[in-house]
Design a protein around this motif. Sequence first.
Motif, PDB file in Angstrom:
ATOM      1  N   ARG A  46       0.819  -1.206   0.000  1.00 39.34           N
ATOM      2  CA  ARG A  46       0.000   0.000   0.000  1.00 39.34           C
ATOM      3  C   ARG A  46       0.855   1.259   0.000  1.00 39.34           C
ATOM      4  O   ARG A  46       1.967   1.276   0.538  1.00 39.34           O
ATOM      5  CB  ARG A  46      -0.899   0.039   1.237  1.00 39.34           C
ATOM      6  CG  ARG A  46      -2.030  -0.967   1.220  1.00 39.34           C
ATOM      7  CD  ARG A  46      -3.046  -0.664   2.317  1.00 39.34           C
ATOM      8  NE  ARG A  46      -4.264  -1.421   2.137  1.00 39.34           N
ATOM      9  CZ  ARG A  46      -5.230  -1.088   1.293  1.00 39.34           C
ATOM     10  NH1 ARG A  46      -5.115   0.010   0.563  1.00 39.34           N
ATOM     11  NH2 ARG A  46      -6.311  -1.829   1.182  1.00 39.34           N
ATOM     12  N   SER A  58      -3.774   0.588  -3.069  1.00 40.93           N
ATOM     13  CA  SER A  58      -2.790  -0.494  -3.057  1.00 40.93           C
ATOM     14  C   SER A  58      -2.209  -0.599  -4.460  1.00 40.93           C
ATOM     15  O   SER A  58      -2.887  -0.308  -5.445  1.00 40.93           O
ATOM     16  CB  SER A  58      -3.432  -1.822  -2.647  1.00 40.93           C
ATOM     17  OG  SER A  58      -4.403  -2.230  -3.595  1.00 40.93           O
ATOM     18  N   HIS A 116       5.613   3.361   1.562  1.00 41.35           N
ATOM     19  CA  HIS A 116       4.902   2.114   1.350  1.00 41.35           C
ATOM     20  C   HIS A 116       4.858   1.280   2.629  1.00 41.35           C
ATOM     21  O   HIS A 116       5.719   1.398   3.494  1.00 41.35           O
ATOM     22  CB  HIS A 116       5.570   1.302   0.245  1.00 41.35           C
ATOM     23  CG  HIS A 116       5.541   1.961  -1.101  1.00 41.35           C
ATOM     24  ND1 HIS A 116       5.963   3.247  -1.314  1.00 41.35           N
ATOM     25  CD2 HIS A 116       5.142   1.505  -2.311  1.00 41.35           C
ATOM     26  CE1 HIS A 116       5.824   3.554  -2.594  1.00 41.35           C
ATOM     27  NE2 HIS A 116       5.331   2.520  -3.215  1.00 41.35           N
ATOM     28  N   GLU A 172      -0.077  -4.629   4.055  1.00 43.79           N
ATOM     29  CA  GLU A 172      -1.277  -5.039   4.781  1.00 43.79           C
ATOM     30  C   GLU A 172      -1.432  -6.545   4.632  1.00 43.79           C
ATOM     31  O   GLU A 172      -1.355  -7.083   3.520  1.00 43.79           O
ATOM     32  CB  GLU A 172      -2.518  -4.349   4.231  1.00 43.79           C
ATOM     33  CG  GLU A 172      -3.809  -4.823   4.899  1.00 43.79           C
ATOM     34  CD  GLU A 172      -5.067  -4.289   4.246  1.00 43.79           C
ATOM     35  OE1 GLU A 172      -6.154  -4.805   4.564  1.00 43.79           O
ATOM     36  OE2 GLU A 172      -4.969  -3.370   3.409  1.00 43.79           O
ATOM     37  N   GLU A 211      -9.141   0.488  -5.439  1.00 41.95           N
ATOM     38  CA  GLU A 211      -7.839   0.749  -4.823  1.00 41.95           C
ATOM     39  C   GLU A 211      -6.714   0.814  -5.848  1.00 41.95           C
ATOM     40  O   GLU A 211      -5.722   1.508  -5.636  1.00 41.95           O
ATOM     41  CB  GLU A 211      -7.524  -0.325  -3.780  1.00 41.95           C
ATOM     42  CG  GLU A 211      -8.373  -0.213  -2.529  1.00 41.95           C
ATOM     43  CD  GLU A 211      -7.880  -1.107  -1.410  1.00 41.95           C
ATOM     44  OE1 GLU A 211      -6.990  -1.944  -1.664  1.00 41.95           O
ATOM     45  OE2 GLU A 211      -8.374  -0.962  -0.283  1.00 41.95           O
TER      46      GLU A 211
END
Length: 217
Positions: free
Chosen positions: A64, A70, A93, A96, A177
């Motif tokens: 992410r 992401s 960065h 997750e 995302e």
Amino acid sequence: MNNNQTCPDYMSPELSAPHQSVDLLKDIIKRYGQTHYARAGQMIRDADFHSQVFWVDSGVLLLRTDAQYSIANFGKNQLIGVNNIFQGGMPDHYLEVVEDTRYTVCPVEHFLHHLDDGRVVLAIAEHINWQAMVMAFYVSVMLREDAYGKVKFALELLSKASAEFRDHISVVKFVCERTGVSKAHAHSILKQLRLGGYIEMTAGNLVQIFKHLPSAY
């Protein structure tokens, strides 16, 4: 990119990461690294991410830039964080954990100590070159395509991911995302593609793309 062009295979680490380079870098990680476990929902950030190179033994991770976007997903037998060898490579960065994950981490210092080995230098360079090629294509899509072109790209990219990853992320979440397209617009496009028999979805997850997606929406 023309909307008729499909997402190239080199966008997927599972299909096109430089395997010989990956194997050599993996050997260093396994020799000097330590095994860790992370539960779904956990974040790996700051020094825990930026000072390490990762090998994923099992599970699913997202790379992410922030809570909204992401830019990559990783699963079993994939390498993460080669850019970290050169400090500042990915300053904002973090990772997750999407599914409970076992991974091996190796401090970047061990790679720096091997820079007198030409094979290691070449492996690092090849991997970073592949990453740059992936990012260049991604940026070109984001700059040139309309909303449908971005959704089409995201669907094709998701279809190249492992079934394990697809089972743990909704199509709408992935599309939004990766592309910045609004949820409402993504829902509208996906609905039309389902009705047209182009894609199959179950419980919000992508099962498969049945045929080439149309060039325009």
